[in-house]
Design a protein around this motif. Structure first.
Motif, PDB file in Angstrom:
ATOM      1  N   PHE A 177       5.588  -3.231  -7.603  1.00 43.62           N
ATOM      2  CA  PHE A 177       5.053  -2.007  -8.191  1.00 43.62           C
ATOM      3  C   PHE A 177       5.532  -1.922  -9.626  1.00 43.62           C
ATOM      4  O   PHE A 177       6.459  -2.623 -10.033  1.00 43.62           O
ATOM      5  CB  PHE A 177       5.453  -0.759  -7.394  1.00 43.62           C
ATOM      6  N   GLY A 204       0.773  -1.233   0.000  1.00 49.03           N
ATOM      7  CA  GLY A 204       0.000   0.000   0.000  1.00 49.03           C
ATOM      8  C   GLY A 204       0.803   1.282   0.000  1.00 49.03           C
ATOM      9  O   GLY A 204       0.246   2.372  -0.084  1.00 49.03           O
ATOM     10  N   ASP A 264       1.870  -3.339  -4.152  1.00 48.91           N
ATOM     11  CA  ASP A 264       0.811  -4.306  -3.844  1.00 48.91           C
ATOM     12  C   ASP A 264       1.203  -5.171  -2.639  1.00 48.91           C
ATOM     13  O   ASP A 264       2.264  -4.999  -2.047  1.00 48.91           O
ATOM     14  CB  ASP A 264       0.458  -5.155  -5.073  1.00 48.91           C
ATOM     15  N   THR A 321       4.115   8.543  -9.662  1.00 47.65           N
ATOM     16  CA  THR A 321       3.946   7.673  -8.500  1.00 47.65           C
ATOM     17  C   THR A 321       3.255   6.369  -8.870  1.00 47.65           C
ATOM     18  O   THR A 321       2.560   6.283  -9.891  1.00 47.65           O
ATOM     19  CB  THR A 321       3.143   8.376  -7.387  1.00 47.65           C
ATOM     20  N   SER A 322       3.457   5.391  -8.016  1.00 47.56           N
ATOM     21  CA  SER A 322       2.822   4.088  -8.143  1.00 47.56           C
ATOM     22  C   SER A 322       2.547   3.580  -6.731  1.00 47.56           C
ATOM     23  O   SER A 322       3.084   4.117  -5.762  1.00 47.56           O
ATOM     24  CB  SER A 322       3.754   3.131  -8.896  1.00 47.56           C
ATOM     25  N   ARG A 323       1.754   2.537  -6.608  1.00 45.53           N
ATOM     26  CA  ARG A 323       1.466   1.924  -5.306  1.00 45.53           C
ATOM     27  C   ARG A 323       2.021   0.508  -5.275  1.00 45.53           C
ATOM     28  O   ARG A 323       1.989  -0.215  -6.272  1.00 45.53           O
ATOM     29  CB  ARG A 323      -0.037   1.832  -5.057  1.00 45.53           C
ATOM     30  N   GLN A 346       3.213   4.319  -1.266  1.00 44.04           N
ATOM     31  CA  GLN A 346       3.435   5.039  -2.525  1.00 44.04           C
ATOM     32  C   GLN A 346       4.922   5.062  -2.855  1.00 44.04           C
ATOM     33  O   GLN A 346       5.739   5.347  -1.995  1.00 44.04           O
ATOM     34  CB  GLN A 346       2.923   6.475  -2.411  1.00 44.04           C
TER      35      GLN A 346
END
Length: 151
Positions: free
Chosen positions: A72, A22, A67, A63-65, A24
């Protein structure tokens, strides 16, 4: 661009790994300004001093999240050098049995001893800065990046 970065954000504590679920991840182009900031941070940052990226540089990040497995992805990137960073705060739970005493009694000619233990639970808070550089050589490449604890 048509390139992809496949990443892993995991914090290692002893023999255990903790996925940064979760969290960033920020990806910055490693421009000459950014490289100078990184060198300054490495030279000057300590417990009392924080070296931050300027607001202008923040405008160029994507940005990415992460898992639940710590994975990511960044897509549609152009060739070049990039820097990725994530802040991961979590609590590690450690369970152990702790010796609390002994009872002994005589059963006829025998001495019977019983050791007593109780379960103890400790909570250890961690705040890790996971980072890494990655370089894309040519358009269409897929490269892998593992973010490591910055120390």
């Amino acid at each position: 661009g048509g390139s992809t970065v496949l990443g892993k954000a995991v914090s290692k504590k002893g023999s255990r790994s903790f996925a940064a679920d979760g969290v960033q991840v920020s990806l910055y182009p490693a421009t000459p300004y950014f490289e100078a900031w990184y060198r300054l941070r490495e030279a000057r940052e300590d417990a009392d001093t924080v070296v931050l990226v300027c607001r202008e540089a923040e405008k160029f990040k994507v940005t990415s999240r992460v898992d639940q497995n710590g994975d990511f992805v960044f897509r549609n990137l152009k060739p070049g050098r990039y820097f990725a960073q994530a802040y991961f705060e979590f609590t590690q739970v450690k369970k152990s049995k702790v010796y609390v005493g002994t009872d002994s009694y005589r059963d006829g000619p025998y001495m019977v001893t019983t050791n007593h233990y109780e379960d103890r639970v400790r909570h250890i808070d961690h705040s890790d800065r996971l980072e890494g550089f990655v370089e894309i050589q040519k358009d269409g490449d897929t490269v892998k990046l593992s973010l490591k604890d910055h120390k």
